[in-house]
Design a protein around this motif. Structure first.
Motif, PDB file in Angstrom:
ATOM      1  N   ASN A   1       0.802  11.867   5.504  1.00  0.00           N
ATOM      2  CA  ASN A   1       0.180  10.686   6.108  1.00  0.00           C
ATOM      3  C   ASN A   1      -1.087  10.286   5.373  1.00  0.00           C
ATOM      4  O   ASN A   1      -1.394   9.095   5.237  1.00  0.00           O
ATOM      5  CB  ASN A   1      -0.114  10.940   7.586  1.00  0.00           C
ATOM      6  CG  ASN A   1       1.138  10.882   8.446  1.00  0.00           C
ATOM      7  OD1 ASN A   1       2.073  10.135   8.143  1.00  0.00           O
ATOM      8  ND2 ASN A   1       1.177  11.671   9.506  1.00  0.00           N
TER       9      ASN A   1
ATOM     10  N   GLY B   1      -0.375   8.032   2.608  1.00  0.00           N
ATOM     11  CA  GLY B   1       0.225   6.741   2.934  1.00  0.00           C
ATOM     12  C   GLY B   1       1.498   6.803   3.734  1.00  0.00           C
ATOM     13  O   GLY B   1       2.108   5.761   4.009  1.00  0.00           O
TER      14      GLY B   1
ATOM     15  N   ARG C   1       1.056  -3.408  12.866  1.00  0.00           N
ATOM     16  CA  ARG C   1       1.225  -2.100  12.252  1.00  0.00           C
ATOM     17  C   ARG C   1       2.650  -1.606  12.463  1.00  0.00           C
ATOM     18  O   ARG C   1       3.160  -1.643  13.585  1.00  0.00           O
ATOM     19  CB  ARG C   1       0.247  -1.106  12.874  1.00  0.00           C
ATOM     20  CG  ARG C   1       0.220   0.222  12.155  1.00  0.00           C
ATOM     21  CD  ARG C   1      -0.523   1.288  12.922  1.00  0.00           C
ATOM     22  NE  ARG C   1      -1.769   0.835  13.496  1.00  0.00           N
ATOM     23  CZ  ARG C   1      -2.576   1.601  14.220  1.00  0.00           C
ATOM     24  NH1 ARG C   1      -2.255   2.863  14.427  1.00  0.00           N
ATOM     25  NH2 ARG C   1      -3.679   1.112  14.735  1.00  0.00           N
TER      26      ARG C   1
ATOM     27  N   SER D   1       6.310   4.472   3.039  1.00  0.00           N
ATOM     28  CA  SER D   1       6.253   3.011   2.937  1.00  0.00           C
ATOM     29  C   SER D   1       5.246   2.420   3.910  1.00  0.00           C
ATOM     30  O   SER D   1       5.494   1.392   4.553  1.00  0.00           O
ATOM     31  CB  SER D   1       7.648   2.408   3.180  1.00  0.00           C
ATOM     32  OG  SER D   1       8.580   2.896   2.245  1.00  0.00           O
ATOM     33  N   GLY D   2       4.105   3.093   4.039  1.00  0.00           N
ATOM     34  CA  GLY D   2       3.054   2.599   4.921  1.00  0.00           C
ATOM     35  C   GLY D   2       3.203   2.998   6.370  1.00  0.00           C
ATOM     36  O   GLY D   2       2.316   2.716   7.187  1.00  0.00           O
ATOM     37  N   ARG D   3       4.305   3.630   6.716  1.00  0.00           N
ATOM     38  CA  ARG D   3       4.511   4.078   8.102  1.00  0.00           C
ATOM     39  C   ARG D   3       4.030   5.511   8.264  1.00  0.00           C
ATOM     40  O   ARG D   3       4.335   6.363   7.446  1.00  0.00           O
ATOM     41  CB  ARG D   3       5.990   4.008   8.491  1.00  0.00           C
ATOM     42  CG  ARG D   3       6.592   2.620   8.515  1.00  0.00           C
ATOM     43  CD  ARG D   3       8.023   2.716   9.058  1.00  0.00           C
ATOM     44  NE  ARG D   3       8.665   1.434   9.153  1.00  0.00           N
ATOM     45  CZ  ARG D   3       9.490   0.938   8.247  1.00  0.00           C
ATOM     46  NH1 ARG D   3       9.746   1.654   7.155  1.00  0.00           N
ATOM     47  NH2 ARG D   3      10.058  -0.228   8.406  1.00  0.00           N
ATOM     48  N   ARG D   4       3.331   5.764   9.351  1.00  0.00           N
ATOM     49  CA  ARG D   4       2.945   7.127   9.673  1.00  0.00           C
ATOM     50  C   ARG D   4       4.165   7.912  10.125  1.00  0.00           C
ATOM     51  O   ARG D   4       5.133   7.353  10.629  1.00  0.00           O
ATOM     52  CB  ARG D   4       1.882   7.151  10.789  1.00  0.00           C
ATOM     53  CG  ARG D   4       0.497   6.775  10.326  1.00  0.00           C
ATOM     54  CD  ARG D   4      -0.508   6.945  11.473  1.00  0.00           C
ATOM     55  NE  ARG D   4      -0.487   8.288  12.018  1.00  0.00           N
ATOM     56  CZ  ARG D   4      -1.086   9.342  11.469  1.00  0.00           C
ATOM     57  NH1 ARG D   4      -1.749   9.201  10.341  1.00  0.00           N
ATOM     58  NH2 ARG D   4      -1.018  10.529  12.036  1.00  0.00           N
TER      59      ARG D   4
END
Length: 749
Positions: free
Chosen positions: A57, A60, A22, A63-66
């Motif tokens: 969040n 998404g 992750r 770019s997928g990062r929280r």
């Protein structure tokens, strides 16, 4: 055993891959007054920022990062602000949100510049903050902008009345004073200043109030100082017998400002003692804000139990801008790229310089001017019965006067020119809708029949009443020229004139009654467990929202807060079957058009023309108990009949198969009958899922019957008995699980 060990190792490896694979979260610092005298505003900023972060969040992240917040407490002091700069510089945060106080932001600014960390505030007004500091941005107007806006407002709507200008001897006061004095006639104001040094503020405020009182003939009082000083100055003025209209800077622009007086003896003895004749400038006032702002207000109250002010709105907008800048920056988010990532975020913020490159905020597009500020319109508000409401008239800046026939608009009184600046004169219409009855809700035809009262209060002629109800089946049922009640009057001499009502202005009141059918697109996904928000909406298609806007009449509707769900009045649902009322909510909105109207000057312009609207949403919940009893009783009987096939004697094989088939066909006919009561919809409603679940258990019962017979043919009676028992248990468990899920998913209350 070996297989179990391998399965366990595989699971552990999968979890480890998930955790270590992750991407690391992106960190944003929130530096604010989490403790100290301004902690209430600091906590408001934090709560609003968390709401914006949660929304990002949920979509998404980046770019997928929280995205995560790291909190840094400046303790509401300049010293504390300087201290947190070092902590933030040593952290992995790529940007800073904060601070609330101008003094804290000014103290921290040089540190952020030296450490090359981009900082963005949504609440600090002092002009000096962004001057000569390319690393500090402000999602807000400036203190001088507020001062100038108040001065211009008083010049236009209060005929340049005499003013006592009270400012603080600090950067905020100096900025405010510069803006006000540059726009107001020098002969019409007297300047007073007080000391904000800790330990001296209360005595300095008291001494200044005494001097104003002794001087006599005081005019309107304008207080230009930071949020943490306004209350002391106001209390000193009132305690010295000065009851004149007070107009304060933005720090007083919200309902929670009054919390500062609740324990004072005068306020306990006479509620409203300090807020009577009190107005304030504010970047945003929720009664005239749109649905997005009110959605924020509702969520904020749900999570905190408090009422938000412009502070929450400013923090929310700033957080959205910071998140979008991080997204556009394309940062690597690694330890070795931290300094480069911070520079990329600053560069992305600096590129937000137009509506096309900005971010959509709660009420308008957000983008920076050359000084990295967002000089939006300042709204003027007045405290009425403990509520902070938009004042009756406003001034809206015109960004492209070259697209308009300015001379004609000035002559008509729609536009005023002040120096090189032009403003729309916007009338604010206090609006309320009371429901008398709802006689019918017709799901199939998509209509409901309502009888309601609509009222409007405003300054001037009847143009604001020239509205249309788009969903009214017969538009002729509303006639703007035929109000049920009407009054137009000038305030008598000596009467306390509200801010925004000038000496020549006339107050107008109109009451209408509308009764008829309204079209509505019902949401039937949860039918028959559905809740509906029946919308009664009107819009003004004749005058743009720069000239006329509608606000929620919180006082007339007796709403404690703008986003309050109002109860029913006059029990309008007594004769409406199958529905119960849960209240009404109100919100304002607008309709925009980007049409060029054939004007060549507009071909390269992205500005939209907007028209104001007003909405009353009637919250209804279906009383589904009787409906379910009448509709699903046959289905329940079929469930019992199908269950009986699982315990039939083994020699009744044909019945074991035929009964479930018959049940499926019977329930399908019942489902078709139920669907005939609904309009054609392109989705599956809840009651259909119940039938689909019943079809599935019927097929399961058939499968058990077939398998049971096969085992008996193979002379395996013990296995057949076990299968029959397991099938019965599974059938009961499935039916119970379906009922429990429906109760959990659709049970209200």
């Amino acid at each position: 055993m070996l297989a179990l060990v391998l399965l366990l190792l595989t699971g552990v490896a999968g979890i480890a891959a998930f955790l270590f694979g992750r991407p690391a979260p992106i960190c944003i610092a929130l530096a604010n007054s989490l403790t100290g005298p301004s902690s209430s505003a600091g906590q408001e900023s934090l709560s609003a920022a968390r709401i914006a972060l949660a929304q990002a969040n949920a979509a998404g992240g980046v770019s997928g990062r929280r995205i995560e917040l790291k909190l840094f407490d400046d303790t509401s002091t300049a010293k504390g602000a300087r201290g947190v700069v070092r902590e933030i510089a040593a952290s992995d945060c790529v940007g800073v949100l904060g601070h609330y106080l101008s003094t804290a932001s000014l103290a921290a600014g040089p540190g952020y510049r030296a450490a090359r960390i981009p900082a963005l505030t949504g609440t600090s007004f002092v002009d000096e903050l962004t001057r000569d500091n390319a690393w500090y941005f402000r999602a807000q107007t400036t203190a001088s902008g507020q001062g100038r806006s108040i001065a211009e407002y008083l010049a236009v709507f209060q005929a340049s009345a005499p003013v006592e200008l009270v400012t603080s001897k600090d950067s905020f006061g100096q900025s405010f004073q510069q803006g006000f004095t540059g726009a107001y006639e020098a002969a019409n104001y007297r300047l007073w200043t007080f000391d904000t040094t800790p330990g001296l503020r209360a005595s300095s405020s008291q001494a200044l109030a005494q001097r104003i009182a002794r001087r006599g003939n005081a005019g309107m009082i304008v207080i230009g100082t930071g949020a943490d000083h306004i209350a002391d100055m106001l209390m000193a003025l009132r305690r010295n017998g000065i009851t004149n209209m007070v107009i304060a800077a933005g720090g007083a622009g919200g309902p929670e400002f009054l919390e500062r007086f609740k324990d004072e003896p005068e306020e306990q003895r006479e509620p409203g003692y300090f807020s009577r004749n009190l107005s304030a400038a504010s970047p945003l006032i929720f009664d005239s804000a749109g649905e997005q702002a009110q959605a924020l207000s509702r969520r904020y109250r749900e999570e905190t139990g408090r009422v938000p002010s412009w502070v929450a709105a400013g923090s929310y907008d700033a957080t959205k801008m910071m998140i979008e800048a991080i997204r556009r920056a394309g940062i690597a988010n690694r330890t070795d790229t931290l300094q480069a990532d911070r520079a990329r975020v600053r560069k992305a913020l600096a590129k937000m310089i137009s509506p096309a490159t900005g971010v959509e905020g709660l009420t308008r597009p957000l983008y920076f001017d050359p000084q990295r500020n967002i000089p939006g319109p300042t709204r003027m508000g007045t405290f009425v019965f403990g509520r902070f409401a938009t004042s009756p008239q406003q001034m809206i800046p015109i960004e492209r006067p070259d697209l308009l026939d300015i001379g004609d608009l000035i002559e008509r009184g729609d536009v005023v020119r002040i120096g090189a600046r032009h403003y729309w004169r916007q009338r604010v219409v206090y609006t309320g809708i009371d429901l008398n009855t709802i006689d019918r809700v017709d799901i199939r035809n998509g209509t409901f029949t309502a009888d309601l009262n609509l009222w409007m209060r405003f300054v001037g002629d009847d143009a604001p009443t020239q509205i249309e109800f788009p969903a009214l089946a017969d538009p002729d049922l509303f006639d703007a020229s035929d109000p049920r009640e009407t009054s137009a009057y000038a305030l008598p001499p000596g009467f306390a004139r509200p801010l925004g009502v000038g000496p020549e202005d006339t107050l107008t009141y109109r009451l209408f009654r509308i009764s008829g059918d309204f079209r509505f697109d019902f949401n039937l996904h949860d039918y028959p467990f559905d809740r509906q928000e029946l919308l009664i909406r009107f819009q003004n298609n004749r005058q743009r929202s720069d000239l006329v806007t509608y606000v929620i009449d919180t006082a007339g509707l007796r709403l404690a807060k703008v986003d309050t769900i109002a109860p029913a009045r006059l029990d309008p649902y007594g004769g409406l079957e199958q529905w119960s009322q849960k209240g009404m909510r109100y919100f304002v909105d607008s309709r925009s058009t980007t049409s060029t109207l054939g004007n060549p000057l507009r071909f390269q312009d992205n500005a939209a023309i907007t028209y104001a609207g007003f909405n009353a949403a009637i919250l209804l919940e279906r009383d589904y108990g009787i409906y379910i009893l009448k509709t699903l009783t046959p289905l329940l009987l079929l469930v019992l009949v199908v269950f009986a096939t699982l315990i039939l004697p083994t020699n009744l094989f044909r019945e074991r198969i035929n009964i479930p088939i018959t049940a499926i066909l019977t329930s399908a006919v019942l489902l078709l009958s139920l669907n005939s009561q609904l309009p054609a919809v392109g989705y599956t409603v809840a009651i259909e899922y119940i039938f689909y679940a019943f079809f599935a258990v019927c097929l399961g019962a058939m499968l058990v019957g077939i398998s049971h017979d096969a085992l008996m043919i193979k002379d395996r009676p013990e296995d057949a008995a076990r299968l029959a028992k397991a099938g019965s248990i599974l059938y009961i468990a499935t039916v119970v699980a379906i009922i429990a899920f429906i109760a959990w998913r659709y049970g209200h209350g």
